[in-house]
Structure formats: structure tokens, C-alpha cells
Enzyme design. Structure first.
Site, mmCIF file in Angstrom:
data_model
loop_
_atom_site.group_PDB
_atom_site.id
_atom_site.type_symbol
_atom_site.label_atom_id
_atom_site.label_comp_id
_atom_site.label_asym_id
_atom_site.label_seq_id
_atom_site.Cartn_x
_atom_site.Cartn_y
_atom_site.Cartn_z
ATOM 1 N N GLN A 84 0.840 -1.205 0.000
ATOM 2 C CA GLN A 84 0.000 0.000 0.000
ATOM 3 C C GLN A 84 0.878 1.259 0.000
ATOM 4 O OE1 GLN A 84 -2.335 -0.808 3.545
ATOM 5 N NE2 GLN A 84 -3.885 -1.929 2.408
ATOM 6 N N ARG A 87 2.528 2.611 -3.322
ATOM 7 C CA ARG A 87 1.651 3.226 -4.311
ATOM 8 C C ARG A 87 1.836 4.750 -4.301
ATOM 9 N NH1 ARG A 87 -2.760 0.526 -6.162
ATOM 10 N NH2 ARG A 87 -2.781 2.249 -7.643
ATOM 11 N N ARG A 175 -3.579 8.331 4.625
ATOM 12 C CA ARG A 175 -3.355 7.097 5.375
ATOM 13 C C ARG A 175 -3.623 7.203 6.874
ATOM 14 N NH1 ARG A 175 -3.663 3.165 1.506
ATOM 15 N NH2 ARG A 175 -2.385 3.737 -0.273
HETATM 16 C C1 LIG Z 1 -8.329 4.102 1.756
HETATM 17 C C2 LIG Z 1 -7.624 3.745 0.488
HETATM 18 C C3 LIG Z 1 -8.077 2.677 -0.272
HETATM 19 C C4 LIG Z 1 -7.438 2.349 -1.479
HETATM 20 N N1 LIG Z 1 -7.897 1.292 -2.212
HETATM 21 C C5 LIG Z 1 -7.298 0.974 -3.382
HETATM 22 C C6 LIG Z 1 -7.764 -0.098 -4.203
HETATM 23 O O1 LIG Z 1 -8.730 -0.761 -3.880
HETATM 24 N N2 LIG Z 1 -7.110 -0.388 -5.356
HETATM 25 C C7 LIG Z 1 -6.031 0.343 -5.766
HETATM 26 O O2 LIG Z 1 -5.472 0.070 -6.836
HETATM 27 N N3 LIG Z 1 -5.555 1.365 -5.012
HETATM 28 C C8 LIG Z 1 -6.153 1.693 -3.840
HETATM 29 N N4 LIG Z 1 -5.673 2.733 -3.091
HETATM 30 C C9 LIG Z 1 -4.477 3.437 -3.539
HETATM 31 C C10 LIG Z 1 -4.816 4.786 -4.214
HETATM 32 O O3 LIG Z 1 -5.591 4.594 -5.378
HETATM 33 C C11 LIG Z 1 -3.521 5.537 -4.598
HETATM 34 O O4 LIG Z 1 -2.789 4.771 -5.531
HETATM 35 C C12 LIG Z 1 -2.623 5.782 -3.395
HETATM 36 O O5 LIG Z 1 -3.354 6.234 -2.293
HETATM 37 C C13 LIG Z 1 -1.583 6.828 -3.771
HETATM 38 O O6 LIG Z 1 -2.238 8.080 -3.865
HETATM 39 P P1 LIG Z 1 -1.811 9.228 -4.850
HETATM 40 O O7 LIG Z 1 -1.810 8.727 -6.246
HETATM 41 O O8 LIG Z 1 -2.625 10.436 -4.547
HETATM 42 O O9 LIG Z 1 -0.378 9.516 -4.270
HETATM 43 P P2 LIG Z 1 1.065 9.731 -4.862
HETATM 44 O O10 LIG Z 1 1.474 8.672 -5.795
HETATM 45 O O11 LIG Z 1 1.843 9.882 -3.627
HETATM 46 O O12 LIG Z 1 0.983 11.069 -5.653
HETATM 47 C C14 LIG Z 1 0.791 12.322 -5.000
HETATM 48 C C15 LIG Z 1 0.021 13.230 -5.927
HETATM 49 O O13 LIG Z 1 0.849 13.538 -7.056
HETATM 50 C C16 LIG Z 1 0.046 13.626 -8.222
HETATM 51 N N5 LIG Z 1 0.456 12.563 -9.132
HETATM 52 C C17 LIG Z 1 1.319 11.550 -8.894
HETATM 53 N N6 LIG Z 1 1.499 10.805 -9.980
HETATM 54 C C18 LIG Z 1 0.715 11.341 -10.938
HETATM 55 C C19 LIG Z 1 0.450 11.010 -12.290
HETATM 56 N N7 LIG Z 1 1.014 9.965 -12.892
HETATM 57 N N8 LIG Z 1 -0.386 11.774 -12.997
HETATM 58 C C20 LIG Z 1 -0.995 12.848 -12.431
HETATM 59 N N9 LIG Z 1 -0.803 13.223 -11.141
HETATM 60 C C21 LIG Z 1 0.052 12.485 -10.427
HETATM 61 C C22 LIG Z 1 -1.408 13.439 -7.757
HETATM 62 O O14 LIG Z 1 -1.955 14.697 -7.485
HETATM 63 C C23 LIG Z 1 -1.259 12.662 -6.490
HETATM 64 O O15 LIG Z 1 -2.347 12.799 -5.598
HETATM 65 C C24 LIG Z 1 -6.309 3.089 -1.903
HETATM 66 C C25 LIG Z 1 -5.867 4.158 -1.131
HETATM 67 C C26 LIG Z 1 -6.495 4.503 0.050
HETATM 68 C C27 LIG Z 1 -5.977 5.651 0.861
#
Ligand SMILES: Cc1cc2nc3c(=O)[nH]c(=O)nc-3n(C[C@H](O)[C@H](O)[C@H](O)COP(=O)(O)OP(=O)(O)OC[C@H]3O[C@@H](n4cnc5c(N)ncnc54)[C@H](O)[C@@H]3O)c2cc1C
Length: 216
Positions: A84, A87, A175
Site C-alpha cells: 500500500q 503506491r 493514510r
Molecule cells: C483508503 C484507500 C483505499 C485504497 N484502495 C485501493 C484499491 O482498492 N485499489 C487500488 O489500486 N488502489 C487503492 N488505493 C491506492 C490509491 O488509489 C492511490 O494509488 C494511493 O493512495 C496513492 O495516492 P496518490 O496517487 O494520490 O499519491 P502519490 O502517488 O503519492 O501522488 C501524489 C500526488 O501527485 C500527483 N500525481 C502523482 N502521480 C501522478 C500522475 N502519474 N499523474 C498525475 N498526477 C500524479 C497526484 O496529485 C497525487 O495525488 C487506496 C488508497 C487509500 C488511501
């Protein structure tokens, strides 16, 4: 085989963070942000530091927070938790390898919900059997990278994480939330506590929301 109930083996250490030539992390961030509206770099007093960081949060000008970095060393968490964690893409990670490190005495994180249920005995037997087969296979010449396929996802791991303050705030917001799983939530709270110790203004809002507030 060793068993960790819930987060009892969790250990999070802040091993490095941006240490400016003068002042602290909050000052580094605020003084960096101040140049956008000033003809020269200048030193800010405590009150200006606080006001400016709060304004940046309010306006969402969070790119300024990227000037501060934090490095954590974490152990006592499962591979489920690190799956997790990684990601979150805007961070740097180095994790203990199951290809190179032989798990002599595998340790497993077991949720309290399972430990306290009627399934605990059967579950622990399964972990014991998996550990035993892993050992036998490695001793019998199967490569560690293949033998590990028998290990359940709850196996313990160790990881080093580096995030800048913007990403750390984003990570904590997702988180520490109630919707996150208990294990990553516990880890994120520890990271928040440690970051708040060295950058109290930068993390003040999140600390109040997720740690000081008993409802969370
Ligand atoms: C409660 C919970 C449940 C979840 N359940 C699932 C699930 O069932 N299945 C699953 O696959 N995932 C799940 N996730 C993971 C979630 O989908 C995200 O992958 C993870 O939380 C990372 O978040 P993020 O992409 O915002 O963060 P980061 O990767 O840390 O990125 C930070 C920010 O940078 C920007 N960013 C980063 N990369 C890009 C990009 N390529 N393009 C555009 N903007 C970008 C975005 O604004 C992003 O919010 C879950 C997460 C949480 C918190």
C-alpha cells in the site's frame, strides 16, 4: 517462526531530515516561500514563519513544502502494508529484499482480529507450516526468490522511506484517515508524530486532526 500481534512490532524512526544552515525545518520552508513576494532573501521571525506557513496551506501553495525532506526507517510491518505504501509515487524507497535475504526465522504480522478469533490456532499452524516449507526448500536448493512464494503476505519487512514535506502531508492525509487500513494508519501516525516533533508548524493541522483529536 515469530508472530507480531497487530502493530506490537512496529518501529518507526526518523533518521534524517532537512537541517538548514540556520534555524529549523519550518523556517527553511517559510523563508524559501517568502522570496516569491520579496526583492531579496530575508530572515523571518517566529511569528512570520508561522503566519506564512499557514497562509501557504490555506492558499494551497504547497510546492514550497517540497524544500524539506524526511527519511524514516520502518520495521515490524507486513508486505501488505508496504504494498500500500509504495503506491505513493512521489517518494523514495529501499526495502529488504526477499531475493537476497534468507528469512531464517520468518516473522509474521497477524491482525488482532484474527488473533482474537476462533481461527487463530488454525491460522498460526498454517504460518508454521509455510515457514517450515520455506526453510526446507531453501536448504534443498530452491532459490530464495522462488521459495518465498510460499510465504503469506503478512510476512514482516523493513523499509527506508524518503518523502518531501508536501508528499508526506498528502500521504498522512490519506493514510491517517479512518478509511485506511489499521496497519498503514498506525505507521502513518508514527510518521506524523516524528515529523511534527521537528516541524511543528508544518504539521500542526494534521497533528491536531489525527493525533490530538481522540475521535480519529
Ligand atoms: C483508503 C484507500 C483505499 C485504497 N484502495 C485501493 C484499491 O482498492 N485499489 C487500488 O489500486 N488502489 C487503492 N488505493 C491506492 C490509491 O488509489 C492511490 O494509488 C494511493 O493512495 C496513492 O495516492 P496518490 O496517487 O494520490 O499519491 P502519490 O502517488 O503519492 O501522488 C501524489 C500526488 O501527485 C500527483 N500525481 C502523482 N502521480 C501522478 C500522475 N502519474 N499523474 C498525475 N498526477 C500524479 C497526484 O496529485 C497525487 O495525488 C487506496 C488508497 C487509500 C488511501
Amino acid at each position: 517462526m515469530e508472530v507480531c500481534k497487530g502493530s506490537e512490532c512496529l518501529k518507526v524512526e526518523l533518521i534524517a531530515y532537512s537541517l538548514p544552515r540556520e534555524g529549523d525545518v519550518d523556517k527553511l520552508v517559510a523563508e524559501s516561500g517568502a522570496i516569491s513576494h520579496a526583492p531579496h532573501f530575508k530572515e523571518l521571525n517566529e511569528e512570520r514563519v508561522k503566519n506564512l506557513i499557514e497562509l501557504l496551506k490555506k492558499l494551497g501553495h504547497e510546492s514550497v513544502f517540497e524544500h524539506a525532506c524526511f527519511t524514516f526507517r520502518v520495521e515490524g510491518i507486513s508486505r501488505i502494508c508496504t504494498h500500500q505504501l509504495v503506491r505513493h509515487r512521489l517518494a523514495s524507497y529501499t526495502q529488504q529484499s526477499q531475493r537476497y535475504v534468507k528469512l531464517k526465522n520468518p516473522k509474521f504480522i497477524v491482525p488482532n482480529e484474527i488473533m482474537e478469533s476462533e481461527f487463530s490456532e488454525e491460522y498460526l499452524e498454517l504460518l508454521e507450516r509455510a515457514s517450515e516449507l520455506y526453510r526446507k526448500m531453501v536448504e534443498g536448493g530452491i532459490r530464495k526468490e522462488d521459495a518465498r512464494f510460499v510465504l503469506p503476505q503478512g510476512v514482516e519487512t523493513k523499509i527506508v522511506i524518503t518523502m518531501n514535506a508536501r508528499e508526506l502531508r498528502h500521504f498522512i492525509t490519506l493514510r491517517c484517515d479512518k478509511s485506511a487500513q489499521w496497519e498503514i494508519r498506525e505507521m502513518a501516525k508514527e510518521m506524523l508524530r516524528l515529523a511534527h516533533d521537528v516541524a511543528p508548524i508544518l504539521f500542526d493541522d494534521l497533528y491536531k486532526k489525527y493525533i490530538d483529536n481522540s475521535e480519529e
